[in-house]
Design a protein around this motif. Structure first.
Motif, mmCIF file in Angstrom:
data_model
loop_
_atom_site.group_PDB
_atom_site.id
_atom_site.type_symbol
_atom_site.label_atom_id
_atom_site.label_comp_id
_atom_site.label_asym_id
_atom_site.label_seq_id
_atom_site.Cartn_x
_atom_site.Cartn_y
_atom_site.Cartn_z
ATOM 1 N N ARG A 1 -3.280 0.743 -9.605
ATOM 2 C CA ARG A 1 -3.261 -0.680 -9.785
ATOM 3 C C ARG A 1 -4.502 -1.395 -10.104
ATOM 4 N NH1 ARG A 1 -2.938 -5.740 -7.260
ATOM 5 N NH2 ARG A 1 -3.516 -4.865 -5.184
ATOM 6 N N VAL A 2 -4.617 -2.088 -11.229
ATOM 7 C CA VAL A 2 -5.905 -2.699 -11.590
ATOM 8 C C VAL A 2 -6.395 -3.898 -10.526
ATOM 9 C CG1 VAL A 2 -7.340 -3.860 -13.030
ATOM 10 C CG2 VAL A 2 -5.838 -1.985 -14.064
ATOM 11 N N VAL A 3 -7.544 -3.649 -9.864
ATOM 12 C CA VAL A 3 -7.891 -4.900 -9.186
ATOM 13 C C VAL A 3 -8.985 -5.428 -9.604
ATOM 14 C CG1 VAL A 3 -8.472 -5.251 -6.615
ATOM 15 C CG2 VAL A 3 -6.798 -3.440 -6.902
ATOM 16 N N THR A 4 -9.064 -6.750 -9.682
ATOM 17 C CA THR A 4 -10.386 -7.440 -10.192
ATOM 18 C C THR A 4 -11.027 -8.304 -8.987
ATOM 19 O OG1 THR A 4 -9.225 -7.730 -12.255
ATOM 20 C CG2 THR A 4 -11.055 -9.009 -11.941
ATOM 21 N N VAL A 5 -12.220 -8.034 -8.803
ATOM 22 C CA VAL A 5 -12.958 -8.634 -7.825
ATOM 23 C C VAL A 5 -14.204 -9.276 -8.667
ATOM 24 C CG1 VAL A 5 -14.488 -8.602 -5.700
ATOM 25 C CG2 VAL A 5 -12.257 -7.333 -5.997
ATOM 26 N N GLY A 6 -14.383 -10.601 -8.560
ATOM 27 C CA GLY A 6 -15.343 -11.182 -9.509
ATOM 28 C C GLY A 6 -15.093 -10.957 -11.047
ATOM 29 N N HIS A 7 -16.062 -10.204 -11.775
ATOM 30 C CA HIS A 7 -15.700 -10.068 -12.840
ATOM 31 C C HIS A 7 -15.639 -8.279 -13.242
ATOM 32 C CE1 HIS A 7 -16.324 -14.019 -14.500
ATOM 33 N NE2 HIS A 7 -17.552 -14.005 -13.929
ATOM 34 N N ARG A 8 -15.607 -7.643 -12.070
ATOM 35 C CA ARG A 8 -15.428 -6.122 -11.958
ATOM 36 C C ARG A 8 -13.972 -5.748 -11.801
ATOM 37 N NH1 ARG A 8 -20.565 -2.952 -9.571
ATOM 38 N NH2 ARG A 8 -20.071 -1.874 -11.268
ATOM 39 N N HIS A 9 -13.796 -4.774 -12.363
ATOM 40 C CA HIS A 9 -12.269 -4.208 -12.739
ATOM 41 C C HIS A 9 -12.373 -2.748 -11.797
ATOM 42 C CE1 HIS A 9 -11.052 -7.088 -15.310
ATOM 43 N NE2 HIS A 9 -11.762 -6.905 -16.124
ATOM 44 N N TYR A 10 -11.381 -2.646 -10.823
ATOM 45 C CA TYR A 10 -11.429 -1.351 -10.108
ATOM 46 C C TYR A 10 -9.899 -0.861 -10.233
ATOM 47 C CZ TYR A 10 -15.473 -3.246 -7.827
ATOM 48 O OH TYR A 10 -16.784 -3.734 -7.687
ATOM 49 N N TYR A 11 -9.818 0.404 -10.086
ATOM 50 C CA TYR A 11 -8.495 1.093 -10.138
ATOM 51 C C TYR A 11 -8.233 1.501 -8.690
ATOM 52 C CZ TYR A 11 -9.784 0.676 -14.967
ATOM 53 O OH TYR A 11 -9.998 0.274 -16.142
ATOM 54 N N ALA A 12 -7.193 0.986 -7.978
ATOM 55 C CA ALA A 12 -6.900 1.377 -6.718
ATOM 56 C C ALA A 12 -5.573 2.434 -6.734
ATOM 57 C CB ALA A 12 -6.638 0.223 -5.853
ATOM 58 N N VAL A 13 -5.435 3.397 -5.898
ATOM 59 C CA VAL A 13 -4.590 4.136 -5.728
ATOM 60 C C VAL A 13 -4.391 4.676 -4.206
ATOM 61 C CG1 VAL A 13 -3.375 6.445 -6.314
ATOM 62 C CG2 VAL A 13 -4.820 5.142 -7.889
ATOM 63 N N ASP A 14 -3.441 4.421 -3.496
ATOM 64 C CA ASP A 14 -3.241 4.988 -2.023
ATOM 65 C C ASP A 14 -4.453 4.625 -1.201
ATOM 66 O OD1 ASP A 14 -0.845 5.886 -2.703
ATOM 67 O OD2 ASP A 14 -1.618 7.787 -3.087
ATOM 68 N N GLY A 15 -5.160 3.383 -1.623
ATOM 69 C CA GLY A 15 -6.268 2.910 -0.665
ATOM 70 C C GLY A 15 -7.546 3.471 -1.126
ATOM 71 N N ILE A 16 -7.803 4.040 -2.091
ATOM 72 C CA ILE A 16 -8.951 4.799 -2.805
ATOM 73 C C ILE A 16 -8.991 3.913 -3.963
ATOM 74 C CG2 ILE A 16 -10.267 6.701 -3.870
ATOM 75 C CD1 ILE A 16 -9.236 6.988 -0.802
ATOM 76 N N PHE A 17 -10.490 3.460 -4.099
ATOM 77 C CA PHE A 17 -10.842 2.643 -5.273
ATOM 78 C C PHE A 17 -11.838 3.520 -6.302
ATOM 79 C CE2 PHE A 17 -9.348 -0.401 -2.401
ATOM 80 C CZ PHE A 17 -8.907 -1.618 -2.917
ATOM 81 N N TYR A 18 -11.707 3.271 -7.483
ATOM 82 C CA TYR A 18 -12.366 3.942 -8.462
ATOM 83 C C TYR A 18 -12.908 2.644 -9.181
ATOM 84 C CZ TYR A 18 -9.546 7.659 -7.073
ATOM 85 O OH TYR A 18 -8.623 8.577 -6.471
ATOM 86 N N HIS A 19 -14.049 2.892 -10.010
ATOM 87 C CA HIS A 19 -14.824 1.953 -10.899
ATOM 88 C C HIS A 19 -15.085 3.050 -12.050
ATOM 89 C CE1 HIS A 19 -17.090 -1.352 -12.227
ATOM 90 N NE2 HIS A 19 -17.962 -0.575 -12.554
ATOM 91 N N ARG A 20 -14.929 2.411 -13.139
ATOM 92 C CA ARG A 20 -15.219 3.073 -14.415
ATOM 93 C C ARG A 20 -16.734 2.902 -14.992
ATOM 94 N NH1 ARG A 20 -11.567 3.783 -19.913
ATOM 95 N NH2 ARG A 20 -13.190 4.728 -20.874
ATOM 96 N N VAL A 21 -17.143 3.960 -15.342
ATOM 97 C CA VAL A 21 -18.714 4.260 -15.521
ATOM 98 C C VAL A 21 -18.516 5.068 -16.704
ATOM 99 C CG1 VAL A 21 -20.986 4.665 -14.876
ATOM 100 C CG2 VAL A 21 -19.366 3.865 -13.181
ATOM 101 N N GLY A 22 -18.966 4.230 -17.908
ATOM 102 C CA GLY A 22 -18.860 5.291 -19.138
ATOM 103 C C GLY A 22 -17.493 5.622 -19.343
ATOM 104 N N GLY A 23 -17.176 6.799 -19.531
ATOM 105 C CA GLY A 23 -15.789 7.579 -19.771
ATOM 106 C C GLY A 23 -15.322 8.101 -18.788
ATOM 107 N N ARG A 24 -15.943 7.611 -17.334
ATOM 108 C CA ARG A 24 -15.787 8.620 -16.188
ATOM 109 C C ARG A 24 -15.229 7.481 -15.147
ATOM 110 N NH1 ARG A 24 -15.132 13.479 -18.062
ATOM 111 N NH2 ARG A 24 -17.116 14.458 -18.805
ATOM 112 N N TYR A 25 -14.324 8.173 -13.972
ATOM 113 C CA TYR A 25 -14.213 7.009 -12.763
ATOM 114 C C TYR A 25 -14.760 7.492 -11.590
ATOM 115 C CZ TYR A 25 -10.780 5.453 -16.169
ATOM 116 O OH TYR A 25 -10.243 5.144 -17.173
#
Length: 114
Positions: A40-64
């Protein structure tokens, strides 16, 4: 080896089947080629995160990259395995290094700094 892969200073990249884990969860700093399904996409401020089962991912380049849950993020339900703790007399739920408080008015869990 993991130590050899990290010696260059760049975090190693893992496929889903070969991720570094803490217990059953990927360690903060682990780099993924793709974000796991069901995110699920979670936005905090202007940053987008991807959350799955309590783990958060941030996209950096083409990686997470696995990151700590950002303060201010909201989730509809606590991750499985969250436990209750008290900090300075206040009750929190914690999971993978993050602290959550329930907002009954909005019916969401909020990532907070205890």
């Amino acid at each position: 080896s993991l130590a050899g892969a990290c010696a260059s200073g760049a975090p190693p990249v893992y496929a889903l089947s070969g991720a570094v884990t803490v217990g059953a969860y990927p360690a903060v700093g682990t780099v993924w080629a793709t974000v796991p399904s069901g995110y699920r996409v979670v936005t905090v401020g202007h940053r987008h995160y991807y959350a799955v089962d309590g783990i958060f991912y941030h996209r950096v380049g083409g990686r997470y990259v696995v990151v700590g849950a950002p303060v201010g993020a909201t989730v509809r339900r606590l991750p499985a395995g969250a436990r209750v703790v008290k900090v300075r007399g206040r009750r929190y739920h914690t999971f993978h290094g993050a602290y959550y408080r329930y907002d009954a008015r909005k019916r969401i869990w909020l990532v907070v700094a205890p």
